[in-house]
Write a protein that holds these residues in place. Structure first.
Motif, short mmCIF file in Angstrom:
data_model
loop_
_atom_site.label_atom_id
_atom_site.label_comp_id
_atom_site.label_asym_id
_atom_site.label_seq_id
_atom_site.Cartn_x
_atom_site.Cartn_y
_atom_site.Cartn_z
N PRO A 14 -6.84 7.47 -6.09
CA PRO A 14 -5.78 6.45 -6.03
C PRO A 14 -6.17 5.21 -6.81
O PRO A 14 -7.34 4.80 -6.81
CB PRO A 14 -5.63 6.17 -4.54
CG PRO A 14 -6.95 6.55 -3.95
CD PRO A 14 -7.47 7.70 -4.78
N LEU A 15 -5.20 4.60 -7.47
CA LEU A 15 -5.46 3.38 -8.22
C LEU A 15 -6.02 2.29 -7.31
O LEU A 15 -6.80 1.43 -7.75
CB LEU A 15 -4.18 2.91 -8.91
CG LEU A 15 -4.30 1.75 -9.90
CD1 LEU A 15 -5.28 2.08 -11.02
CD2 LEU A 15 -2.93 1.40 -10.47
N ALA A 16 -5.65 2.32 -6.02
CA ALA A 16 -6.10 1.30 -5.08
C ALA A 16 -7.59 1.38 -4.78
O ALA A 16 -8.13 0.52 -4.07
CB ALA A 16 -5.32 1.41 -3.77
N GLN A 17 -8.29 2.40 -5.32
CA GLN A 17 -9.75 2.44 -5.17
C GLN A 17 -10.38 1.28 -5.94
O GLN A 17 -11.46 0.81 -5.59
CB GLN A 17 -10.30 3.77 -5.67
CG GLN A 17 -11.70 4.10 -5.18
CD GLN A 17 -11.71 4.48 -3.72
OE1 GLN A 17 -10.83 5.19 -3.24
NE2 GLN A 17 -12.72 4.02 -2.97
N PHE A 18 -9.71 0.83 -6.99
CA PHE A 18 -10.13 -0.36 -7.71
C PHE A 18 -9.55 -1.61 -7.02
O PHE A 18 -8.44 -1.56 -6.47
CB PHE A 18 -9.63 -0.34 -9.15
CG PHE A 18 -10.33 0.64 -10.05
CD1 PHE A 18 -11.66 0.51 -10.35
CD2 PHE A 18 -9.61 1.69 -10.62
CE1 PHE A 18 -12.31 1.40 -11.20
CE2 PHE A 18 -10.24 2.59 -11.47
CZ PHE A 18 -11.59 2.46 -11.76
N GLN A 57 -7.74 -3.13 3.39
CA GLN A 57 -8.24 -2.62 2.12
C GLN A 57 -9.73 -2.31 2.15
O GLN A 57 -10.20 -1.39 1.47
CB GLN A 57 -7.95 -3.63 1.00
CG GLN A 57 -6.48 -3.76 0.66
CD GLN A 57 -6.22 -4.70 -0.49
OE1 GLN A 57 -7.11 -4.95 -1.32
NE2 GLN A 57 -5.01 -5.24 -0.58
N LEU A 58 -10.49 -3.04 2.97
CA LEU A 58 -11.94 -2.83 3.04
C LEU A 58 -12.34 -1.95 4.22
O LEU A 58 -13.53 -1.78 4.50
CB LEU A 58 -12.66 -4.17 3.13
CG LEU A 58 -12.51 -5.10 1.92
CD1 LEU A 58 -13.34 -6.37 2.11
CD2 LEU A 58 -12.92 -4.40 0.63
N ARG A 86 -0.55 -5.55 -0.95
CA ARG A 86 -1.44 -5.30 -2.09
C ARG A 86 -2.07 -6.57 -2.64
O ARG A 86 -2.86 -6.51 -3.57
CB ARG A 86 -0.68 -4.57 -3.20
CG ARG A 86 -0.15 -3.21 -2.77
CD ARG A 86 -0.07 -2.23 -3.91
NE ARG A 86 0.27 -0.89 -3.43
CZ ARG A 86 -0.61 -0.02 -2.96
NH1 ARG A 86 -1.89 -0.37 -2.89
NH2 ARG A 86 -0.23 1.17 -2.54
N ILE A 87 -1.71 -7.72 -2.06
CA ILE A 87 -2.19 -9.00 -2.56
C ILE A 87 -3.19 -9.60 -1.57
O ILE A 87 -2.91 -9.69 -0.37
CB ILE A 87 -1.03 -9.98 -2.77
CG1 ILE A 87 0.03 -9.37 -3.69
CG2 ILE A 87 -1.54 -11.31 -3.34
CD1 ILE A 87 1.32 -10.18 -3.76
N GLY A 119 -1.61 -0.49 -7.52
CA GLY A 119 -2.90 -1.16 -7.55
C GLY A 119 -2.94 -2.37 -6.64
O GLY A 119 -1.93 -3.03 -6.40
N ASN A 120 -4.13 -2.66 -6.12
CA ASN A 120 -4.35 -3.88 -5.33
C ASN A 120 -4.74 -5.02 -6.26
O ASN A 120 -5.36 -4.80 -7.32
CB ASN A 120 -5.42 -3.65 -4.28
CG ASN A 120 -4.98 -2.67 -3.21
OD1 ASN A 120 -3.80 -2.59 -2.89
ND2 ASN A 120 -5.91 -1.91 -2.66
#
Length: 392
Positions: A222-226, A343-344, A283-284, A249-250
């Protein structure tokens, strides 16, 4: 045992007036405002020493989770005299930061991960909740054990990886190198039960987010891994951040309060631009880049000046955004608390809820920080810092 009475609660969702009870460092309950007297008597029967903090109707928020703090010092772009010193505990307390993620920056050579790890452990013993990221601007990444996956699996404090992109100080990694880095972080996180997030320092160079998109293209990662940070560095990067966020993405904004901030675009304007573009609030996130050096370079790439990241900037931005009708309290508070925790993968952090760690901020009627509680311990009371570092 601890009671916070007459609290205007933001969990971050607004809960209205109520009382928070804390037992053993955890939030044991959220109670109606009219039950405060009865609750206090009940707790005093269980324990003769109950600490009571009266919020007097002030806002009560979860403690800030700052995901980007150079708490062991950073800098050095202008030479040894520009190395920033380590942060002391009281700096976090005054900034309302109860959880912090430490990391290195440009200098991954003389700013070692071993020192960073021990600083994280020291701050934890002094009262904060801390984690670190392995790696630095360099690729291959410097690590503690010889590998990113090994660091994530074997060292409790390591929850992710730090790299740099689109910056003249970065290693200018190839797409294959980025793909390998995010793969190692993802699998290491899976094996260790951690997020394995890759924090990406974003510079001003033209490729911007394109290498990150290319790195996950054709994979199931997933793009959210970044987790790109400094995305409000300039107008061009912020504009491209909208598309990146819409693709899943985040986006982490370096907190910049006021209309003429020391770094980048004012946070209020940056957040509103992302939201208006359709980026999901979840995401922010906001972080301080606290204690990091903020070098300024001229058109020829020469050092033109140096600043330092203010750790208190996140709280200042939260307060600005809470008052903005286009953002509001729930989104504003979430950007430095619940969104970061999610996210973490920090399930005990980020919200004022039963069973969560008792990390709590109490503001006065002028929105100044009045009380700070970290893991149930009162670190600030009536504006005075009670908890200081070992050598303060």
């Amino acid at each position: 045992m601890l009671l916070i009475e007459n609290a205007d609660l933001f969990s971050p969702a607004p809960l209205g007036l109520g009382t928070v009870s804390v037992v053993g460092g955890k939030i044991s309950g959220i109670h109606p405002a009219d039950s405060a007297k009865e609750l206090r008597l009940h707790m005093e029967r269980l324990c003769p020493e109950v600490t009571v903090l009266d919020a007097e109707g002030g806002k009560v928020l979860p403690g800030i989770i700052d995901r980007h703090v150079h708490f062991n010092g950073a800098g050095g772009e202008g030479g040894p005299r520009y190395r920033t010193p380590p942060l002391q505990l009281s700096a976090f307390v005054r900034a309302g930061v109860t959880s912090a993620v430490g990391l290195t920056g440009t200098d991954g050579t003389c700013r070692g991960l071993r020192d960073l790890l021990m600083k994280a452990r020291g701050l934890e013993e002094e009262g904060l909740s801390t984690w670190i990221l392995t790696g630095s601007y360099a690729l291959p990444s410097p690590t503690l054990t010889g590998g990113v996956m090994d660091d994530l699996c074997l060292i409790d404090k390591v929850i992710g990886l730090k790299i740099a992109l689109s910056d003249h100080r970065s290693a200018h990694p190839t797409v294959d190198e980025l793909r390998r880095a995010v793969s190692e972080a993802r699998v290491g996180g899976m094996l260790a039960g951690k997020a394995g997030t890759v924090c990406v320092h974003m510079g001003s160079e033209a490729p911007a987010f394109e290498p990150l998109l290319a790195a996950v293209d054709g994979t199931d990662i997933p793009l959210a891994q970044f987790a790109p940070t400094h995305v409000s560095r300039n107008e061009a990067l912020l504009e491209r951040a909208v598309e990146y966020g819409l693709r899943g993405g985040n986006l982490d904004i370096t907190a910049a309060p006021g209309e003429k901030p020391v770094f980048g675009i004012p946070t209020r304007r940056a957040v509103k631009h992302l939201l208006a573009g359709g980026v999901s609030p979840e995401r922010i996130t906001l972080s301080s880049d606290g204690n990091g050096s903020m070098p300024r370079f001229d058109a020829e790439g020469k050092l033109a000046g140096m600043g330092i990241g203010p750790i208190e900037s996140v709280l200042a931005c939260i307060l600005e955004l809470m008052e903005d009708p286009e953002v509001g309290p729930e989104k504003a508070v979430g950007m430095a608390t619940s969104h970061v925790a999610d996210q973490l993968s920090l399930p005990h952090k980020g919200r004022i809820e039963r069973g969560r760690d008792a990390d709590i901020l109490v503001l006065d009627d002028r929105n100044a920080l009045r009380h700070v509680v970290a893991k149930g311990r009162v670190m600030m009371k009536d504006g005075s810092v009670l908890a200081r570092g070992t050598f303060e």
